[in-house]
Design a protein around this motif. Structure first.
Motif, mmCIF file in Angstrom:
data_model
loop_
_atom_site.group_PDB
_atom_site.id
_atom_site.type_symbol
_atom_site.label_atom_id
_atom_site.label_comp_id
_atom_site.label_asym_id
_atom_site.label_seq_id
_atom_site.Cartn_x
_atom_site.Cartn_y
_atom_site.Cartn_z
ATOM 1 N N LEU A 135 0.800 -1.217 0.000
ATOM 2 C CA LEU A 135 0.000 0.000 0.000
ATOM 3 C C LEU A 135 0.837 1.273 0.000
ATOM 4 O O LEU A 135 0.335 2.337 0.357
ATOM 5 N N ASN A 136 2.100 1.178 -0.423
ATOM 6 C CA ASN A 136 2.939 2.378 -0.456
ATOM 7 C C ASN A 136 2.352 3.473 -1.332
ATOM 8 O O ASN A 136 2.395 4.663 -0.986
ATOM 9 N N GLY A 137 1.788 3.091 -2.486
ATOM 10 C CA GLY A 137 1.233 4.079 -3.398
ATOM 11 C C GLY A 137 -0.142 4.564 -3.012
ATOM 12 O O GLY A 137 -0.698 5.444 -3.679
ATOM 13 N N PHE A 138 -0.688 4.015 -1.946
ATOM 14 C CA PHE A 138 -2.049 4.345 -1.545
ATOM 15 C C PHE A 138 -2.135 5.016 -0.184
ATOM 16 O O PHE A 138 -3.119 5.701 0.106
ATOM 17 N N VAL A 139 -1.090 4.841 0.624
ATOM 18 C CA VAL A 139 -1.178 5.268 2.024
ATOM 19 C C VAL A 139 -1.510 6.747 2.162
ATOM 20 O O VAL A 139 -2.313 7.134 3.021
ATOM 21 N N ASP A 140 -0.934 7.603 1.302
ATOM 22 C CA ASP A 140 -1.199 9.034 1.403
ATOM 23 C C ASP A 140 -2.519 9.439 0.763
ATOM 24 O O ASP A 140 -2.961 10.586 0.914
ATOM 25 N N LYS A 141 -3.143 8.519 0.036
ATOM 26 C CA LYS A 141 -4.422 8.801 -0.611
ATOM 27 C C LYS A 141 -5.592 8.197 0.151
ATOM 28 O O LYS A 141 -6.744 8.394 -0.239
#
Length: 243
Positions: A69-75
């Motif tokens: 979820l690295n690409g999703f954590v901030d979203k």
């Protein structure tokens, strides 16, 4: 441990028995990934999971799959902390309880990177002894010891099924009818004061107060829509929320 088992026994005894009709919504949501695609995913053992997390990957276990979820954590609409709390954990029940089922079934497959190979233990967390940059987000004491996670998971899912069967998750639209009547009443009051009230500061102040109350009440309705609580359909509630 004996004390915990005694407490669990008393808790189960205090709950009235109920024959629950099992349906799709009573079970944890499944990631919509065919068995063929699952088999083509590489496996990930506990040690591999821990090493990849040490290397900076945000890995969460959902429905037996390791999701990166690295690409999703901030979203994440609920904020990054909710994701970081679940790194290195089996978050199947948490994700199911906090998200529409289509999110789990249709959105999660894009983040799946491996099939998780459990170590045979009853643990739900595999990183509590690791010093992670975001470990301060966790409870200071880590996971409580001597908890029967299998029993906890079983009891939780039985309770979820019971609440589902008794209709606690069904939307009571009569409540929204009353809310709608309140919104209309405030709007009509503000409009009536502006158009037909005497031209005075008190009239405009009263109209402004009605308008402010209307917006304040509508924010609660928008909050429910943001959580897909009106229709349970993410697309429909999103459009209503935007409108």
């Amino acid at each position: 441990k004996a004390e915990l088992e005694t407490q669990q026994t008393h808790l189960r005894a205090s709950m009235p028995s109920l024959t629950v009709k099992r349906d799709a919504d009573a079970e944890p949501a499944k990631i919509a990934l065919s068995e063929k695609r699952r088999r083509h995913l590489p496996t990930c053992t506990v040690e591999q999971l821990r090493q990849r997390i040490r290397d900076g990957e945000y890995l969460v276990i959902i429905d037996g799959l390791v999701c990166k979820l690295n690409g999703f954590v901030d979203k994440h609409p609920g904020g990054p902390l909710a994701v970081l709390h679940m790194v290195g954990r089996d978050a199947t029940d948490e994700v199911t309880s906090m998200h529409p089922r289509e999110v789990v079934a249709d959105v999660m497959p894009r983040w799946a990177v491996a099939r998780f190979v459990a170590d045979g233990s009853d643990r739900v967390s595999f990183v509590e002894d690791m010093q992670l940059p975001y470990s301060a987000a966790r409870s200071a004491g880590g996971e409580p010891a001597n908890l029967d996670y299998v029993a906890i998971q079983r009891d939780y899912r039985q309770l979820h099924a019971r609440l589902q069967a008794e209709g606690f998750f069904a939307c009571d639209y009569s409540e929204y009818a009353r809310e709608g009547a309140r919104y209309v009443g405030l709007f009509v009051a503000a409009l009536t004061l502006v158009l037909y009230g005497p031209a005075s500061a008190w009239t405009y102040a009263a109209a402004g107060l009605c308008t402010a109350l209307l917006w304040q009440q509508l924010s609660f309705f928008a909050h429910d829509l943001g959580h897909n609580e009106l229709t349970g359909r993410r697309d429909i509630d999103l459009v209503l929320g935007i409108c």
